[in-house]
Design a protein around this motif. Structure first.
Motif, PDB file in Angstrom:
ATOM      1  N   PHE A   1      38.395   2.095  13.632  1.00 36.55           N
ATOM      2  CA  PHE A   1      37.708   2.646  14.801  1.00 36.55           C
ATOM      3  C   PHE A   1      38.272   2.103  16.114  1.00 36.55           C
ATOM      4  CE2 PHE A   1      33.393   3.792  16.826  1.00 36.55           C
ATOM      5  CZ  PHE A   1      33.830   5.089  17.060  1.00 36.55           C
ATOM      6  N   ALA A   2      39.057   1.043  16.032  1.00 39.06           N
ATOM      7  CA  ALA A   2      39.868   0.562  17.156  1.00 39.06           C
ATOM      8  C   ALA A   2      39.065   0.303  18.427  1.00 39.06           C
ATOM      9  CB  ALA A   2      41.004   1.551  17.441  1.00 39.06           C
ATOM     10  N   GLY A   3      37.918  -0.346  18.285  1.00 37.95           N
ATOM     11  CA  GLY A   3      37.116  -0.626  19.469  1.00 37.95           C
ATOM     12  C   GLY A   3      36.705   0.640  20.192  1.00 37.95           C
ATOM     13  N   ILE A   4      36.278   1.636  19.431  1.00 35.97           N
ATOM     14  CA  ILE A   4      35.959   2.998  19.891  1.00 35.97           C
ATOM     15  C   ILE A   4      37.213   3.635  20.505  1.00 35.97           C
ATOM     16  CG2 ILE A   4      34.336   4.497  21.084  1.00 35.97           C
ATOM     17  CD1 ILE A   4      32.332   2.301  21.177  1.00 35.97           C
ATOM     18  N   VAL A   5      38.216   3.798  19.685  1.00 43.07           N
ATOM     19  CA  VAL A   5      39.435   4.551  20.020  1.00 43.07           C
ATOM     20  C   VAL A   5      40.134   3.941  21.241  1.00 43.07           C
ATOM     21  CG1 VAL A   5      40.330   6.904  19.966  1.00 43.07           C
ATOM     22  CG2 VAL A   5      37.920   6.522  19.483  1.00 43.07           C
ATOM     23  N   THR A   6      40.188   2.625  21.300  1.00 42.60           N
ATOM     24  CA  THR A   6      40.713   1.942  22.482  1.00 42.60           C
ATOM     25  C   THR A   6      41.935   1.081  22.173  1.00 42.60           C
ATOM     26  OG1 THR A   6      38.513   1.920  23.483  1.00 42.60           O
ATOM     27  CG2 THR A   6      40.097   0.318  24.312  1.00 42.60           C
ATOM     28  N   VAL A   7      41.921   0.398  21.042  1.00 50.37           N
ATOM     29  CA  VAL A   7      43.049  -0.464  20.681  1.00 50.37           C
ATOM     30  C   VAL A   7      44.143   0.426  20.105  1.00 50.37           C
ATOM     31  CG1 VAL A   7      43.784  -2.444  19.318  1.00 50.37           C
ATOM     32  CG2 VAL A   7      41.482  -2.381  20.278  1.00 50.37           C
ATOM     33  N   SER A   8      45.048   0.852  20.957  1.00 47.20           N
ATOM     34  CA  SER A   8      46.025   1.865  20.550  1.00 47.20           C
ATOM     35  C   SER A   8      47.216   1.288  19.807  1.00 47.20           C
ATOM     36  CB  SER A   8      46.507   2.643  21.784  1.00 47.20           C
ATOM     37  OG  SER A   8      46.922   1.758  22.800  1.00 47.20           O
ATOM     38  N   VAL A   9      47.714   0.128  20.227  1.00 50.52           N
ATOM     39  CA  VAL A   9      48.934  -0.418  19.609  1.00 50.52           C
ATOM     40  C   VAL A   9      48.660  -1.672  18.797  1.00 50.52           C
ATOM     41  CG1 VAL A   9      50.442   0.596  21.342  1.00 50.52           C
ATOM     42  CG2 VAL A   9      49.553  -1.715  21.710  1.00 50.52           C
ATOM     43  N   GLY A  10      47.404  -1.926  18.474  1.00 52.33           N
ATOM     44  CA  GLY A  10      47.063  -3.036  17.596  1.00 52.33           C
ATOM     45  C   GLY A  10      46.425  -4.197  18.336  1.00 52.33           C
ATOM     46  N   HIS A  11      45.435  -4.830  17.690  1.00 54.30           N
ATOM     47  CA  HIS A  11      44.779  -5.997  18.263  1.00 54.30           C
ATOM     48  C   HIS A  11      45.805  -7.104  18.522  1.00 54.30           C
ATOM     49  CE1 HIS A  11      40.669  -4.542  17.516  1.00 54.30           C
ATOM     50  NE2 HIS A  11      41.119  -4.093  16.356  1.00 54.30           N
ATOM     51  N   CYS A  12      45.740  -7.678  19.714  1.00 54.54           N
ATOM     52  CA  CYS A  12      46.623  -8.794  20.073  1.00 54.54           C
ATOM     53  C   CYS A  12      48.084  -8.503  19.735  1.00 54.54           C
ATOM     54  CB  CYS A  12      46.169 -10.072  19.391  1.00 54.54           C
ATOM     55  SG  CYS A  12      44.483 -10.555  19.817  1.00 54.54           S
TER      56      CYS A  12
ATOM     57  N   THR B   1      42.570  12.909  33.242  1.00 58.60           N
ATOM     58  CA  THR B   1      41.925  11.605  33.298  1.00 58.60           C
ATOM     59  C   THR B   1      42.237  10.843  32.015  1.00 58.60           C
ATOM     60  OG1 THR B   1      39.854  12.424  32.330  1.00 58.60           O
ATOM     61  CG2 THR B   1      40.054  12.473  34.733  1.00 58.60           C
ATOM     62  N   MET B   2      42.288   9.518  32.114  1.00 58.40           N
ATOM     63  CA  MET B   2      42.665   8.703  30.951  1.00 58.40           C
ATOM     64  C   MET B   2      42.062   7.306  31.073  1.00 58.40           C
ATOM     65  SD  MET B   2      46.665   8.436  32.101  1.00 58.40           S
ATOM     66  CE  MET B   2      46.693  10.166  32.536  1.00 58.40           C
ATOM     67  N   ALA B   3      41.906   6.641  29.940  1.00 61.58           N
ATOM     68  CA  ALA B   3      41.400   5.265  29.884  1.00 61.58           C
ATOM     69  C   ALA B   3      41.626   4.764  28.451  1.00 61.58           C
ATOM     70  CB  ALA B   3      39.932   5.199  30.294  1.00 61.58           C
ATOM     71  N   LYS B   4      40.724   3.944  27.939  1.00 57.69           N
ATOM     72  CA  LYS B   4      40.762   3.421  26.571  1.00 57.69           C
ATOM     73  C   LYS B   4      42.152   2.951  26.154  1.00 57.69           C
ATOM     74  CE  LYS B   4      36.606   5.671  24.712  1.00 57.69           C
ATOM     75  NZ  LYS B   4      35.853   4.458  24.359  1.00 57.69           N
ATOM     76  N   GLY B   5      42.900   3.774  25.416  1.00 64.96           N
ATOM     77  CA  GLY B   5      44.192   3.352  24.889  1.00 64.96           C
ATOM     78  C   GLY B   5      45.254   3.103  25.928  1.00 64.96           C
ATOM     79  N   ILE B   6      44.981   3.416  27.189  1.00 70.89           N
ATOM     80  CA  ILE B   6      45.968   3.231  28.247  1.00 70.89           C
ATOM     81  C   ILE B   6      46.433   1.775  28.336  1.00 70.89           C
ATOM     82  CG2 ILE B   6      44.249   2.809  30.047  1.00 70.89           C
ATOM     83  CD1 ILE B   6      45.974   4.340  32.011  1.00 70.89           C
ATOM     84  N   ALA B   7      45.523   0.823  28.073  1.00 71.37           N
ATOM     85  CA  ALA B   7      45.866  -0.591  28.174  1.00 71.37           C
ATOM     86  C   ALA B   7      45.408  -1.379  26.953  1.00 71.37           C
ATOM     87  CB  ALA B   7      45.284  -1.193  29.447  1.00 71.37           C
ATOM     88  N   ASN B   8      45.235  -0.672  25.821  1.00 70.51           N
ATOM     89  CA  ASN B   8      44.983  -1.333  24.537  1.00 70.51           C
ATOM     90  C   ASN B   8      43.723  -2.196  24.519  1.00 70.51           C
ATOM     91  OD1 ASN B   8      46.161  -1.532  21.864  1.00 70.51           O
ATOM     92  ND2 ASN B   8      46.538  -3.693  22.286  1.00 70.51           N
TER      93      ASN B   8
ATOM     94  N   ILE C   1      37.373   8.523  12.169  1.00 71.54           N
ATOM     95  CA  ILE C   1      38.475   7.662  11.756  1.00 71.54           C
ATOM     96  C   ILE C   1      39.534   7.725  12.849  1.00 71.54           C
ATOM     97  CG2 ILE C   1      40.275   7.263  10.033  1.00 71.54           C
ATOM     98  CD1 ILE C   1      37.293   9.186   8.900  1.00 71.54           C
ATOM     99  N   LYS C   2      39.599   6.677  13.663  1.00 71.13           N
ATOM    100  CA  LYS C   2      40.485   6.659  14.837  1.00 71.13           C
ATOM    101  C   LYS C   2      41.035   5.247  15.004  1.00 71.13           C
ATOM    102  CE  LYS C   2      37.585  10.325  16.671  1.00 71.13           C
ATOM    103  NZ  LYS C   2      36.705  10.810  17.752  1.00 71.13           N
ATOM    104  N   PRO C   3      41.943   4.838  14.134  1.00 74.58           N
ATOM    105  CA  PRO C   3      42.379   3.445  14.062  1.00 74.58           C
ATOM    106  C   PRO C   3      43.462   3.110  15.084  1.00 74.58           C
ATOM    107  CG  PRO C   3      43.523   4.739  12.425  1.00 74.58           C
ATOM    108  CD  PRO C   3      42.568   5.687  13.112  1.00 74.58           C
ATOM    109  N   PRO C   4      43.828   1.829  15.179  1.00 71.19           N
ATOM    110  CA  PRO C   4      45.052   1.493  15.896  1.00 71.19           C
ATOM    111  C   PRO C   4      46.213   2.295  15.305  1.00 71.19           C
ATOM    112  CG  PRO C   4      43.827  -0.496  15.358  1.00 71.19           C
ATOM    113  CD  PRO C   4      43.151   0.630  14.639  1.00 71.19           C
ATOM    114  N   MET C   5      47.137   2.696  16.147  1.00 62.50           N
ATOM    115  CA  MET C   5      48.189   3.620  15.709  1.00 62.50           C
ATOM    116  C   MET C   5      49.291   2.938  14.893  1.00 62.50           C
ATOM    117  SD  MET C   5      48.082   5.596  19.341  1.00 62.50           S
ATOM    118  CE  MET C   5      49.727   6.292  19.274  1.00 62.50           C
ATOM    119  N   CYS C   6      49.054   1.691  14.518  1.00 60.92           N
ATOM    120  CA  CYS C   6      50.040   0.942  13.727  1.00 60.92           C
ATOM    121  C   CYS C   6      49.673   0.875  12.254  1.00 60.92           C
ATOM    122  CB  CYS C   6      50.184  -0.478  14.284  1.00 60.92           C
ATOM    123  SG  CYS C   6      48.611  -1.383  14.393  1.00 60.92           S
TER     124      CYS C   6
END
Length: 500
Positions: free
Chosen positions: A99-110, A338-345, A471-476
């Protein structure tokens, strides 16, 4: 726990059928073999600060009650650390984060490269505001604008998607001189007063003035909506509904456009400010529209003097796999994005990108955002773009695999009504049965949701009735991770069906 004694079995059967004499023989059920979590070479740091009960007590008494209201699970997960697609709780248990922090962690935690960039910028400069020129803001604005088609080249930075959407409405009204804005039913565009008006979902609204000039029209949902068929949407998986449409023509779309025209004739003035939509609805449950809907709608909106705004807060930055931006999958060109969330992981940031002409209308007054475009946020966001190269391709590959395999589970279970989405933006809509398409009750959803968590996978929920798993995980994530989730989800649904 899995053994039923002869006495118990006999008692149950006799109470159900008094005339039946049961043979006294013990029955044993073999426990299911639980899916094995894929190996991962990372050792989390131990948590040694406060006890769990103390943390929950603070959450209940020192945080706003809304914090507890939105807390997932009957037995909440206490997260301590994350790395790429994995999260660890305070006891060191590992979870696959889908779920990536509600579709926010785009390229992986840390993500190591993003973390390194953030650390360097922290030592150099955190904050100045836009009254001074700092390299990071200008460099990132140029890099972001290069990823959008002409004439979408002018950027304004915010801190969140709600802020970005709020600002987009203001810009649209200033530029057009019109007031009314149209959105789709089931949409979600944020929690600020103006964004709440754009949102068309009762549970996110309060009984306060927020919707002035905002109207919603029928969502062209080809699964749950009034019309839909077997090849209506741009997805590897189509609905179970049948239709007689010829290839290349969607009668369902014709009907949804007719509803929009009816709204233009009855509900709004002859001139409007904007049409606002997500390319794929996010919180609405990964709802996809009938083919050509946005293309036809954009034309009608522009005839009414309005501009077209794409909310890419969840669909942007390669998540849909086939394109970097969700609107590109509809073959349309919006006037504003407009954009947010995954813009800055996960770092707080948002943006509005529009044309030079629309931006000039906004510059007639003075608008100021203290934190928007700060050096730290821009450095992090720039680093996110640097590591996204292969992740869009991974979204397409792993996402398509997940969708096709989930479709097999839909065919297997009567309560899985629909599987939809693109890339790693996926919805699984649960129903009482496929014939009625009535939403699966919340209690049943909670059972499957909790069971999935207990087996090591975190997913989300959405939809107007909370009936869709997201189902919206980190893209990695990898194919092995996908297989692990598929096995877990299959077991969780099977467990529910057995209990039922």
């Amino acid at each position: 726990a899995w053994t039923i004694t002869a006495r118990t079995w006999t008692t149950r059967l006799i109470s159900a059928q008094p005339s039946v004499i049961c043979q006294k023989s013990a029955m044993k059920h073999t426990p299911p073999v639980l899916p094995q979590i894929p190996p991962f070479d990372f050792k989390p740091e131990p948590y040694q600060v406060r006890g769990l009960y103390r943390l929950l007590d603070i959450r209940k008494h020192n945080c706003n009650p809304m914090t507890m209201k939105v807390t997932y699970y009957k037995k909440p997960v206490f997260i301590n650390q994350g790395y790429m697609q994995w999260l660890w709780d305070v006891d060191g248990r590992r979870y696959l984060d889908l779920f990536a922090g509600i579709v926010t962690v785009s390229v992986g935690h840390c993500n190591p490269k993003v973390t390194e960039t953030a650390e360097k910028q922290l030592r150099r400069l955190w904050h100045t505001t836009a009254i001074y020129v700092n390299p990071q803001m200008q460099e990132y604005a140029e890099k972001l604008a290069s990823l959008l088609p002409d004439p979408l080249k002018v950027v304004y930075f915010t801190n969140s998607g709600s802020e970005a959407n709020d600002l987009a409405v203001l810009m649209a009204r200033l530029h057009t001189g019109n007031f009314d804005v149209i959105t789709l039913r089931g949409s979600y565009h944020g929690g600020s007063p103006q964004a709440m008006g754009l949102t068309s979902n009762t549970q996110y609204k309060y009984p306060v003035p927020s919707s002035m000039g905002c109207h919603n029209t029928m969502c062209p949902d080809v699964f749950r909506g009034l019309w839909g068929g077997s090849h209506c949407r741009d997805s590897p998986v189509q609905t179970i509904r049948e239709c007689s449409c010829s290839p290349g023509h969607c009668q369902a779309n014709d009907m949804y456009i007719r509803e929009l025209k009816e709204m233009f004739a009855t509900t709004v003035p002859s001139r409007i400010a904007a049409f606002f939509t997500e390319p794929i609805q996010g919180i609405g449950g990964a709802v996809q529209f009938s083919k050509n809907y946005l293309k036809d709608t954009y034309q009608l909106v522009r005839e009414k003097g309005g501009i077209c705004i794409a909310d890419e807060v969840q669909t942007g930055f390669g998540r849909t796999g086939s394109h970097f931006w969700g609107f590109q999958g509809h073959n349309v060109l919006p006037d504003m994005v407009t954009m947010a969330k995954g813009i800055a992981n996960g770092f707080p940031m948002g943006a509005v990108v529009t044309t030079a002409e629309i931006a000039r209308s906004f510059a007639k007054g003075v608008h100021f955002n203290t934190f928007g475009g700060n050096p730290l946020a821009c450095a992090v966001a720039s680093s996110v773009l640097d590591v996204k190269d292969k992740m869009q391709e991974n979204s397409a590959e792993v996402g398509t695999y997940l969708l096709t395999e989930l479709a097999k589970l839909r065919d297997k279970y009567e309560i899985i009504g629909d599987v939809r989405g693109k890339g790693l933006l996926i919805g699984v809509e649960m129903v009482k049965d496929k014939a009625s398409r009535d939403p699966l009750p919340s209690e049943a959803m909670a059972e499957i949701f909790e069971d999935t968590k207990d087996m090591g996978v975190l997913i989300g929920k959405g939809g107007l009735y909370g009936q869709t798993f997201r189902i919206k995980p980190p893209m990695c994530i990898t194919k092995d991770d996908a297989d692990f989730f598929l096995a877990v989800f299959n077991q969780a649904v099977h467990n529910y069906m057995e209990r039922r």
